[in-house]
Scaffold this motif. Structure first.
Motif: not given
Length: 294
Positions: A131-143
């Motif tokens: 319920n929030s307009w959140t932009l996820e940031e992914l690490s290099r490994s998770y990418t």
């Protein structure tokens, strides 16, 4: 993985999905960004048998650093009054987001610049759950965990950008849910891109300011298209005319009858027998902005 709070209105992302894109125009909008970033090669990869549905658009353009990537993922991230380069088609900073989210519920953008990777993701289900307009940031490994294996092999090592669409709910509702249906949709996409970007794919001799690019769909080059058959001596070329009060120029071409065309001419026009179109389908006005057919 971390969240970046961008705006307080989660419903806005859903409303963006009603903008009038289809698959062809949505992909073309993303490719406009690749061309503006100086890409020479653009690869479109879509899911094969046994893979979860996805469409990825990977280029070898200039790429973005972290701050620029965040800016690119924000709505209206660009001022329409700013001075732009001649090949930049964007005006309001909405194309990447609206085009992508018109086709999918999960948009992930990975960009490399000088070997440094930045990855951000909009996921509408994540927005709804938090319920929030959140932009996820992914690490290099998770990418690399999030990227399909065949897309990983296309990723640039120094500079470039990958736009990955997952949860293709709009596409499934239009084209069906199996790979054969997607194959047909992507075949039509390839033909569309061949026409829209034909001056970039095969620049005319007078297009001295255009650097040739390559667009591939699952490894296959999009078809060569030339709506004016410029190499056919039977085509009548009219003198160019300037539209008074503008910088627009009209170029006129009169094509020969279909019965007088070579098989190669029909391929260039996209009217070969197996394509189910006639010469009438190619008639009309072709309007270009920044050398891209609009």
């Amino acid at each position: 993985m971390a969240d970046i709070i961008c705006e307080p209105n989660p419903g806005l992302l859903e409303s963006m999905r009603s903008v009038g894109y289809d698959l062809n125009t949505a992909v073309a909008d993303v490719i406009d960004n690749s061309i503006a970033a100086g890409a020479n090669n653009i690869d479109i990869r879509y899911c094969d048998y046994g893979e979860k549905p996805y469409i990825a658009i990977v280029d070898d353009g200039n790429g973005m650093d972290r701050e620029t990537a965040i800016h690119a993922m924000q709505l209206a991230g660009t001022n329409s009054e700013e001075t732009r380069s001649a090949n930049d088609l964007g005006r309001f900073g909405l194309g990447l987001k609206t085009a992508s989210l018109s086709q999918c519920r999960s948009l992930m953008v990975t960009s490399l610049q000088h070997g440094n990777m930045s990855t951000f993701r909009w996921d509408l289900d994540h927005v709804a759950q938090t319920n929030s307009w959140t932009l996820e940031e992914l690490s290099r490994s998770y990418t690399y965990v999030a990227l399909p294996a065949k897309v990983q092999s296309l990723m640039p090592t120094s500079h470039g950008t990958c736009v990955l669409w997952r949860k293709l709910d709009r596409l499934s509702s239009v084209f069906g849910r199996n790979v054969q249906d997607l194959d047909r949709a992507m075949h039509d996409l390839s033909d569309y891109l061949g026409l829209v970007f034909h001056r970039f794919l095969h620049p005319y001799p007078d297009d001295t300011d255009i650097s040739r690019i390559h667009i591939r769909v699952n490894g296959e080059e999009v078809p060569h298209r030339d709506p004016f058959l410029t190499d056919n001596p039977a085509v009548q070329k009219l003198p160019p005319q300037m539209i008074e009060g503008t910088r627009a120029i009209i170029y006129g071409y009169t094509l020969p009858y279909a019965s007088h065309m070579r098989a190669h001419d029909k391929e260039l026009l996209g009217i070969a027998d197996e394509q189910g179109k006639t010469l009438n389908d190619t008639q009309g006005f072709y309007i270009y902005r920044a050398t891209t057919l609009t």
